[in-house]
Write a protein that holds these residues in place. Sequence first.
Motif, PDB file in Angstrom:
ATOM      1  N   ARG A 178       0.823  -1.061   0.099  1.00  0.00           N
ATOM      2  CA  ARG A 178      -0.012  -0.024  -0.109  1.00  0.00           C
ATOM      3  C   ARG A 178       0.747   1.113   0.098  1.00  0.00           C
ATOM      4  O   ARG A 178       0.492   2.220  -0.590  1.00  0.00           O
ATOM      5  CB  ARG A 178      -0.665   0.041   1.221  1.00  0.00           C
ATOM      6  N   GLU A 214       2.251   2.030  -3.257  1.00  0.00           N
ATOM      7  CA  GLU A 214       1.164   2.563  -4.216  1.00  0.00           C
ATOM      8  C   GLU A 214       1.179   3.910  -3.686  1.00  0.00           C
ATOM      9  O   GLU A 214       0.940   4.974  -4.733  1.00  0.00           O
ATOM     10  CB  GLU A 214       0.076   1.722  -3.901  1.00  0.00           C
ATOM     11  N   ARG A 232      -1.265   2.435  -8.944  1.00  0.00           N
ATOM     12  CA  ARG A 232      -2.576   2.274  -8.333  1.00  0.00           C
ATOM     13  C   ARG A 232      -3.282   1.043  -8.545  1.00  0.00           C
ATOM     14  O   ARG A 232      -3.361   0.836  -9.842  1.00  0.00           O
ATOM     15  CB  ARG A 232      -3.469   3.334  -8.132  1.00  0.00           C
ATOM     16  N   ALA A 233      -3.419   0.083  -7.687  1.00  0.00           N
ATOM     17  CA  ALA A 233      -4.048  -1.173  -8.083  1.00  0.00           C
ATOM     18  C   ALA A 233      -5.580  -1.218  -8.530  1.00  0.00           C
ATOM     19  O   ALA A 233      -6.212  -0.180  -8.026  1.00  0.00           O
ATOM     20  CB  ALA A 233      -4.066  -2.145  -6.827  1.00  0.00           C
ATOM     21  N   ARG A 238      -9.343  -2.286  -8.804  1.00  0.00           N
ATOM     22  CA  ARG A 238     -10.312  -2.742  -7.912  1.00  0.00           C
ATOM     23  C   ARG A 238     -11.408  -3.238  -8.126  1.00  0.00           C
ATOM     24  O   ARG A 238     -11.651  -3.247  -9.194  1.00  0.00           O
ATOM     25  CB  ARG A 238     -10.725  -1.431  -7.021  1.00  0.00           C
ATOM     26  N   ARG A 263      -8.475  -4.270  -3.711  1.00  0.00           N
ATOM     27  CA  ARG A 263      -7.234  -4.205  -4.636  1.00  0.00           C
ATOM     28  C   ARG A 263      -7.231  -5.722  -5.150  1.00  0.00           C
ATOM     29  O   ARG A 263      -7.284  -6.698  -4.713  1.00  0.00           O
ATOM     30  CB  ARG A 263      -5.929  -3.931  -4.009  1.00  0.00           C
ATOM     31  N   TYR A 317      -4.410  -7.573  -7.903  1.00  0.00           N
ATOM     32  CA  TYR A 317      -2.969  -7.521  -8.379  1.00  0.00           C
ATOM     33  C   TYR A 317      -2.909  -8.534  -9.753  1.00  0.00           C
ATOM     34  O   TYR A 317      -3.463  -9.665  -9.709  1.00  0.00           O
ATOM     35  CB  TYR A 317      -2.101  -7.601  -7.777  1.00  0.00           C
TER      36      TYR A 317
END
Length: 168
Positions: A24, A27, A34-35, A37, A43, A45
Amino acid sequence: MKEEHIFTIKQTAKQTGISEDTIRYYEKIALLPRADRKDNGHRIYRKEDINTIRLISCLKKTGMPLEEMRPFLAVSADADPAEYPELVEHLRSHRENIVSQIASLQQVVDFIDMKLEEGRYRGDCSEEFQGGMSEKMMGEPKAKPISPVEMSYFSASANGGKSPISVR
């Protein structure tokens, strides 16, 4: 079409060995994008993100500051290094620093080993190291006799009647 695997932050942390909080943080400081969602806000990945986190982890282990990593992370994984000569030179320079650190640490290990073999812990490495090379690196160390005073460091009387220190 090949199905793309997605991972939660918990799965990503487990695969990379990097904590969820650290992911986090990366990020937050834009070291990682930014991951994406899910609809529920969690989040997600992809394998590419995991590879980037592993690269960050690898560079971090070498002592490279986070800010110096940014240019490496901006380059595509399949890019031709010849297109980025300044990054290649930076990485070579960083590698030389690491090799130098390894050599320095090896001298410390050699010094400790020698002290363990001699049974003496006092003194400095100036006697044992000449020109940055330990005796071990220059050949077999010569056996040095241990004086009664030096042996007293390990005797019961020197420890106030306590049992001697054992060295393994």
